[in-house]
Design a protein around this motif. Structure first.
Motif, PDB file in Angstrom:
ATOM      1  N   MET A 108       6.995  10.380  -4.882  1.00  0.00           N
ATOM      2  CA  MET A 108       6.769   9.008  -4.425  1.00  0.00           C
ATOM      3  C   MET A 108       6.648   8.964  -2.905  1.00  0.00           C
ATOM      4  N   LEU A 109       7.474   9.768  -2.239  1.00  0.00           N
ATOM      5  CA  LEU A 109       7.375   9.849  -0.782  1.00  0.00           C
ATOM      6  C   LEU A 109       6.011  10.377  -0.360  1.00  0.00           C
ATOM      7  N   LEU A 112       3.450   7.702  -0.468  1.00  0.00           N
ATOM      8  CA  LEU A 112       3.614   6.670   0.555  1.00  0.00           C
ATOM      9  C   LEU A 112       3.249   7.152   1.952  1.00  0.00           C
ATOM     10  N   LEU A 242       5.742  -0.259   0.423  1.00  0.00           N
ATOM     11  CA  LEU A 242       6.652   0.111  -0.650  1.00  0.00           C
ATOM     12  C   LEU A 242       6.635  -0.895  -1.795  1.00  0.00           C
ATOM     13  N   LYS A 243       6.634  -2.173  -1.484  1.00  0.00           N
ATOM     14  CA  LYS A 243       6.686  -3.198  -2.536  1.00  0.00           C
ATOM     15  C   LYS A 243       5.443  -3.134  -3.421  1.00  0.00           C
ATOM     16  N   TYR A 245       3.573  -0.526  -3.866  1.00  0.00           N
ATOM     17  CA  TYR A 245       3.648   0.738  -4.600  1.00  0.00           C
ATOM     18  C   TYR A 245       4.544   0.596  -5.821  1.00  0.00           C
ATOM     19  N   GLN A 246       5.679  -0.052  -5.670  1.00  0.00           N
ATOM     20  CA  GLN A 246       6.593  -0.243  -6.796  1.00  0.00           C
ATOM     21  C   GLN A 246       5.935  -1.056  -7.906  1.00  0.00           C
TER      22      GLN A 246
END
Length: 454
Positions: A108-109, A112, A242-243, A245-246
């Motif tokens: 996930m990193l 991002l 991030l939001k 992506y989630q």
């Protein structure tokens, strides 16, 4: 009168390695025309893509050799420095715990912040351990296990994700990326064999003075890879937050049952391979047999190389099958072979044959799973999906390792768990993977959600 004691040490027939070499050459030479038209040794769709593909495979070769030196000489290095088998089990526990609780989120990193920065981290981890080993003789077993476990997790997902993202950016046909999938498996296996050759040559007969030589090779390769990634890899800055992506991850990964089936299959394959590499030596030397394990290692990897070349024959050649259908058959064969190893491992020749069949299937399965990920997983979520998919495998391996109460003996995987029990669990997992691929094939009769141009 002297008594001559003959040493009956079993070794595989040298013709077996020659067979795999010739078979790989013939399989590549007679690749289906539709595949050869986009292979790196023939006419590529564009000069920019062929330059990228060659430079990528070179970097992947360097990274594979670094990983290969760890795989070949990891346990030997620990034993040379007086590390007991109890401590080796603890080091494995640390490694799998790190892969589970930290490595799961590295994908996930990568999605991002970009694959370039995570690839730099991969090289830095190997460089750190190699320099420390070169300076101190042997680094802390805790730190080495943590760093190398994280590096192996990054190696699993990051290079594939980077390749697919760059391929999509260059707007190439899907056949081109399919070729690169099997070439990655082929190069990785060849690099592992090369790592064994290089390591044996460096160590030679002077263990006390030259055991650190493989670390010097890792330092050189890590610095070379760092230089290439820093200067030769141009990556567009990531704009996803991030939001967002989630939200996408919940929708396209956690909310898609096809991705769940694909992830479970990857987890079972990952677990069975891990079990093989932990138990293959104890299994083959059972009952006190003497076997030249260093000659068995290249045979099984040669089978994996041959299996990877078969990918093109089954994906677009005269033996063409739907990818899910091909995986059903491969997982069934792997499960059957593994179950035979679990319950009858008396004949060394039969064992070697079963090991080769298993790894030939692995060579076919790995690029096939990569192809399915291209069909069902968006590029900007691929790293996270891949690292999350092996979490069940890491969790189960950690659970089994924690059961170790004493030593990793040749009589059993652990004092409480026999080798046959662990191998049986792997066989059952492979059978469940075949079921998952059958279900995916049924679901796949709907139009495929392909995130790439055909």
């Amino acid at each position: 009168m002297g008594v001559i004691v003959e040493s009956n040490v079993w070794e595989p027939n040298p013709a077996l390695c020659l067979f795999f070499f010739i078979s790989c050459c013939l399989s590549i030479y007679y690749l289906p025309n539709s595949t050869r038209s986009s292979a790196i040794f023939d006419h590529a769709p564009s000069s920019s893509f062929i330059r990228f593909q060659r430079s990528f495979l070179l970097l992947y070769l360097l990274s594979s050799v670094m990983e290969g030196l760890l795989a070949v000489f990891g346990e030997y290095d620990l034993a040379f420095h007086g590390i007991s088998r109890d401590q080796m089990v603890i080091s494995l526990c640390i490694g799998y715990a790190t892969a589970l609780f930290v490595g799961t989120f590295l994908g996930m990193l990568s999605d991002l912040i970009g694959q370039r920065k995570v690839s730099l981290l991969f090289c830095l981890l190997h460089l750190f351990v190699a320099i420390w080993r070169r300076v101190t003789g042997h680094p802390s077993i805790w730190i080495a296990s943590i760093c190398l476990s994280l590096a192996s997790t990054i190696f699993f997902f990051n290079f594939e994700t980077w390749m697919v993202v760059e391929h999509d950016k260059l707007e190439q046909r899907q056949d081109s990326v399919n070729d690169t999938f099997w070439l990655m498996t082929f190069v990785e296996s060849a690099s592992f064999i090369g790592s064994q050759v290089v390591g044996n040559w460096l160590i030679g007969g002077h263990e006390k003075t030259s055991l650190l030589a493989p670390s010097s090779v890792v330092v050189i390769m890590a610095l070379s890879a760092l230089a290439y990634i820093s200067r030769g890899w141009k990556e567009d800055p990531k704009s996803i937050i991030l939001k967002d992506y989630q939200t996408k991850f919940r929708t396209y990964i956690l909310g898609d049952k096809r991705v769940w089936l694909l992830s479970w299959t990857q987890a079972t394959i990952h677990f069975s391979i891990a079990v093989f590499w932990i138990t293959w030596a104890p299994t083959i030397v059972a009952d006190g047999r003497e076997v030249l394990l260093g000659l068995v290692y290249p045979c099984v990897l040669g089978a994996k190389m041959l299996g990877s070349t078969a990918f093109s024959w089954f994906s677009s050649g005269p033996l063409s099958l739907r990818t899910e259908e091909c995986l059903v058959y491969a997982c069934i064969i792997m499960g059957f072979v593994t179950s035979v190893v679990a319950f009858d491992y008396q004949d060394v020749e039969i064992l070697l044959m079963l090991f080769c069949i298993f790894h030939a299937c692995v060579g076919l399965v790995l690029p096939s799973l990569a192809r399915l990920r291209t069909m069902y997983v968006p590029n900007d979520l691929r790293g996270g999906m891949m690292s999350l998919s092996i979490a069940p495998s890491n969790a189960l391996m950690l659970f089994l390792l924690i059961q170790a109460c004493s030593v990793l003996s040749y009589r059993g995987f652990y004092q409480n768990i026999e080798n046959s029990t662990v191998i049986t669990v792997a066989a059952l997992g492979l059978c469940s993977a075949a079921g998952c691929m059958y279900m995916l094939q049924r679901l796949g009769k709907q139009p495929h959600q392909n995130w790439h141009k055909l």
